[in-house]
Design an enzyme around this catalytic site. Structure first.
Site, PDB file in Angstrom:
ATOM      1  N   ILE A 240       0.951  -1.052  -0.056  1.00  0.00           N
ATOM      2  CA  ILE A 240      -0.070  -0.254  -0.086  1.00  0.00           C
ATOM      3  C   ILE A 240       0.955   1.120  -0.028  1.00  0.00           C
ATOM      4  O   ILE A 240       1.890   1.382   0.887  1.00  0.00           O
ATOM      5  CB  ILE A 240      -0.955  -0.059   1.302  1.00  0.00           C
ATOM      6  N   GLU A 273       4.450 -15.729   0.724  1.00  0.00           N
ATOM      7  CA  GLU A 273       5.855 -15.942   0.342  1.00  0.00           C
ATOM      8  C   GLU A 273       6.617 -15.125   1.240  1.00  0.00           C
ATOM      9  O   GLU A 273       6.386 -13.805   1.395  1.00  0.00           O
ATOM     10  CB  GLU A 273       6.216 -15.628  -0.989  1.00  0.00           C
TER      11      GLU A 273
HETATM   12  C1  COA Z   1       1.831  -3.745   5.479  1.00  0.00           C
HETATM   13  C2  COA Z   1       0.816  -3.072   4.759  1.00  0.00           C
HETATM   14  C3  COA Z   1       0.567  -3.812   3.341  1.00  0.00           C
HETATM   15  C4  COA Z   1      -0.392  -2.689   5.530  1.00  0.00           C
HETATM   16  O1  COA Z   1      -1.130  -2.011   4.575  1.00  0.00           O
HETATM   17  P1  COA Z   1      -2.244  -0.761   5.368  1.00  0.00           P
HETATM   18  O2  COA Z   1      -2.937  -0.094   4.441  1.00  0.00           O
HETATM   19  O3  COA Z   1      -1.260   0.248   6.022  1.00  0.00           O
HETATM   20  O4  COA Z   1      -2.947  -1.670   6.507  1.00  0.00           O
HETATM   21  P2  COA Z   1      -4.367  -1.282   7.269  1.00  0.00           P
HETATM   22  O5  COA Z   1      -4.538   0.110   7.167  1.00  0.00           O
HETATM   23  O6  COA Z   1      -5.353  -2.173   6.925  1.00  0.00           O
HETATM   24  O7  COA Z   1      -3.690  -1.542   8.770  1.00  0.00           O
HETATM   25  C5  COA Z   1      -2.419  -1.096   9.309  1.00  0.00           C
HETATM   26  C6  COA Z   1      -2.916  -0.402  10.640  1.00  0.00           C
HETATM   27  O8  COA Z   1      -3.815   0.891  10.336  1.00  0.00           O
HETATM   28  C7  COA Z   1      -4.823   0.999  11.322  1.00  0.00           C
HETATM   29  N1  COA Z   1      -5.984   1.234  10.477  1.00  0.00           N
HETATM   30  C8  COA Z   1      -7.011   0.330   9.704  1.00  0.00           C
HETATM   31  N2  COA Z   1      -7.816   1.021   9.358  1.00  0.00           N
HETATM   32  C9  COA Z   1      -7.738   2.285   9.771  1.00  0.00           C
HETATM   33  C10 COA Z   1      -8.626   3.446   9.716  1.00  0.00           C
HETATM   34  N3  COA Z   1      -9.702   3.440   8.989  1.00  0.00           N
HETATM   35  N4  COA Z   1      -8.098   4.475  10.451  1.00  0.00           N
HETATM   36  C11 COA Z   1      -6.904   4.441  10.958  1.00  0.00           C
HETATM   37  N5  COA Z   1      -6.197   3.449  11.100  1.00  0.00           N
HETATM   38  C12 COA Z   1      -6.430   2.343  10.485  1.00  0.00           C
HETATM   39  C13 COA Z   1      -4.876  -0.592  11.759  1.00  0.00           C
HETATM   40  O9  COA Z   1      -5.195  -0.696  13.059  1.00  0.00           O
HETATM   41  C14 COA Z   1      -3.297  -0.960  11.739  1.00  0.00           C
HETATM   42  O10 COA Z   1      -2.743  -0.545  12.855  1.00  0.00           O
HETATM   43  P3  COA Z   1      -1.614  -1.770  13.559  1.00  0.00           P
HETATM   44  O11 COA Z   1      -0.513  -1.723  12.631  1.00  0.00           O
HETATM   45  O12 COA Z   1      -1.600  -1.360  14.712  1.00  0.00           O
HETATM   46  O13 COA Z   1      -2.523  -3.140  13.752  1.00  0.00           O
HETATM   47  C15 COA Z   1       1.572  -1.774   4.162  1.00  0.00           C
HETATM   48  O14 COA Z   1       1.988  -0.935   5.462  1.00  0.00           O
HETATM   49  C16 COA Z   1       2.904  -1.907   3.422  1.00  0.00           C
HETATM   50  O15 COA Z   1       2.492  -1.756   2.206  1.00  0.00           O
HETATM   51  N6  COA Z   1       3.807  -1.776   3.985  1.00  0.00           N
HETATM   52  C17 COA Z   1       5.247  -1.901   3.303  1.00  0.00           C
HETATM   53  C18 COA Z   1       5.547  -3.252   2.461  1.00  0.00           C
HETATM   54  C19 COA Z   1       4.975  -4.320   3.243  1.00  0.00           C
HETATM   55  O16 COA Z   1       5.532  -4.659   4.286  1.00  0.00           O
HETATM   56  N7  COA Z   1       4.334  -5.475   2.541  1.00  0.00           N
HETATM   57  C20 COA Z   1       4.065  -6.492   3.223  1.00  0.00           C
HETATM   58  C21 COA Z   1       4.883  -7.563   2.899  1.00  0.00           C
HETATM   59  S1  COA Z   1       5.250  -8.003   1.294  1.00  0.00           S
END
Ligand code: COA
Length: 417
Positions: A240, A273
């Site tokens: 994301i 993976e």
């Molecule tokens: C890991 C990843 C895919 C998560 O995606 P994201 O969209 O940030 O995930 P979410 O928003 O659903 O959840 C992340 C956090 O936001 C919070 N959140 C979710 N919905 C929310 C909202 N509506 N408002 C505020 N915060 C929210 C969640 O509680 C969660 O908190 P936590 O980390 O304490 O559990 C993203 O951070 C990313 O791309 N990271 C870099 C690449 C990576 O690590 N990829 C994964 C391995 S390949």
């Protein structure tokens, strides 16, 4: 005389080393990324973001040598990801005066950004006009809204694309460049292989009365073959884009792909993976959310232990793999545990530790084997690694760590119920 000569040489070397050190730049700071919707975004520093990693291009130190005030701008149009790439610096070492050559930073970046980018800001701004023509690739799987404090209700769409969609291959080449900056061990995939599935997230936004689409993130999934007639989709990369992280898109995407694969009878279960810690947290949350409504995970079933029914139901209805279902069970059981009831707490602790104990038990078996065949002095050197006291402490630490993570997931389940 000799001493004075050596002193002068030492001082000169020191001065030149200091001077050259000023020409080192942290590449994570020097690389400036941006997703541009409007021409005014180009000069708005508040929308710039930086890589978390650049070691794959610039080495473990993540340093570029040879420039002062280095800035490598890699800006993308918000939807189509048409790219502007520009290198700027205030001064540079020269091979005539400093006897050293600067790193070829432009060359390194060009190794990953596909040809076709522009280096002219004016051309880039005119590309923004074409964004109105950009439409999401593939078929729409899911649509959802998120409330944003500044912008109000925003709509997002998740699409499933494949490499044959016109223009997608080139778009994917631009999109995957972000992996290098945000996934520590990222590598690019072989898109000629037709076992890849691509899932894309877009935000709908308004520009001059028209609806445009901005790229939010994506996931690639590889369909592994499982004997005799099944497949096991394996999540390979999930990203994301940083301006959209923490808003719930990652969870929406993971849930959407689970729902998509559930509808395909040939799919056995979904795996990942080499999952990162963040990915595991996200998956635990999404799978717990999905499983909490299954009869086998009902509150009265949880204290009876991890059952065959749970494994079967999670696999058949949601394509969840046994190992992941076990974690879901532990999370939901913790939620159902009365923390003021000592017996319940103890039973829970034993249950989780039993799973965590697996690798330690293996260690102990090895130690028993060693005792039979090692000389006493050799045994002593292995005892340190296998010491039961340490194992108990490690086990307790792992347990506390797991429970901490589970608590956060339980809180999140409650807040987004
Ligand atoms: C890991 C990843 C895919 C998560 O995606 P994201 O969209 O940030 O995930 P979410 O928003 O659903 O959840 C992340 C956090 O936001 C919070 N959140 C979710 N919905 C929310 C909202 N509506 N408002 C505020 N915060 C929210 C969640 O509680 C969660 O908190 P936590 O980390 O304490 O559990 C993203 O951070 C990313 O791309 N990271 C870099 C690449 C990576 O690590 N990829 C994964 C391995 S390949």
């Amino acid at each position: 005389k000799c001493f004075i000569f050596l002193m002068i040489r030492f001082l000169l070397e020191n001065i030149s080393a200091k001077k050259l050190a000023e020409y080192k730049c942290d590449t994570n700071e020097a690389i400036c990324l941006k997703l541009v919707r409007f021409p005014e975004d180009v000069d708005d520093d508040s929308t710039t973001f930086h890589p978390e990693y650049s070691h794959q291009l610039f080495g473990d130190d993540e340093v570029a040598f040879g420039y002062k005030g280095l800035q490598m701008k890699i800006f993308y149009t918000a939807g189509n990801l048409s790219t502007l790439f520009k290198v700027k610096y205030s001064s540079k070492v020269t091979d005539t005066f400093d006897c050293v050559e600067p790193d070829d930073v432009g060359g390194k970046i060009r190794e990953i950004i596909p040809a076709g980018f522009t280096s002219s800001t004016d051309d880039f701004i005119s590309l923004l006009e074409k964004e109105a023509k950009f439409k999401p690739f593939g078929t729409l799987l899911h649509s959802y809204t998120i409330h944003n404090e500044e912008a109000g209700e925003l709509t997002y769409q998740i699409h499933k694309a494949d490499i044959t969609c016109p223009g997608f291959q080139e778009y994917h080449e631009r999109l995957q460049t972000f992996l290098m900056w945000f996934i520590e061990t990222a590598s690019f995939i072989d898109t000629d292989d037709d076992r890849w599935d691509y899932f894309l997230v877009f935000e709908k936004y308004n520009k001059d009365g028209e609806t445009l689409y901005a790229t939010v993130g994506y996931m690639t999934v590889y369909n592994y073959y499982v004997y005799p007639d099944k497949t096991r989709p394996r999540v390979s990369q999930m990203l994301i884009l940083p301006p959209f992280q923490g808003e719930g898109h990652g969870s929406q995407l993971l849930e959407a792909i689970h729902r998509f694969y559930c509808s395909l009878p040939k799919v056995q279960d979904i795996t990942a993976e080499d999952p990162s810690e963040n990915y595991v947290k996200l998956r635990d949350y999404v799978l717990s959310k999905l499983c909490q409504n299954l009869p086998s995970f009902a509150a009265d079933k949880l204290p009876l232990g991890f059952s065959a029914d749970m494994i079967k139901e999670a696999q058949e209805k949601l394509k969840i793999n046994k190992k992941h279902a076990r974690r879901v069970y532990e999370i939901l059981r913790l939620r159902a545990t009365d923390m003021s009831d000592e017996d319940q707490v103890k039973a829970y602790r034993l249950e989780v530790k039993k799973r965590l104990f697996g690798p330690y038990r293996k260690n102990q078996r090895e130690l028993a084997k060693m005792k039979k065949c090692l000389r006493p002095e050799e045994l002593v050197s292995h005892m340190g690694q296998m010491d039961t006291q340490t194992q108990q402490e490690e086990l307790e630490k792992s347990y506390q760590h797991a429970v901490e993570d589970y608590r956060r997931i339980i809180e999140r389940l409650a807040s987004h119920a």
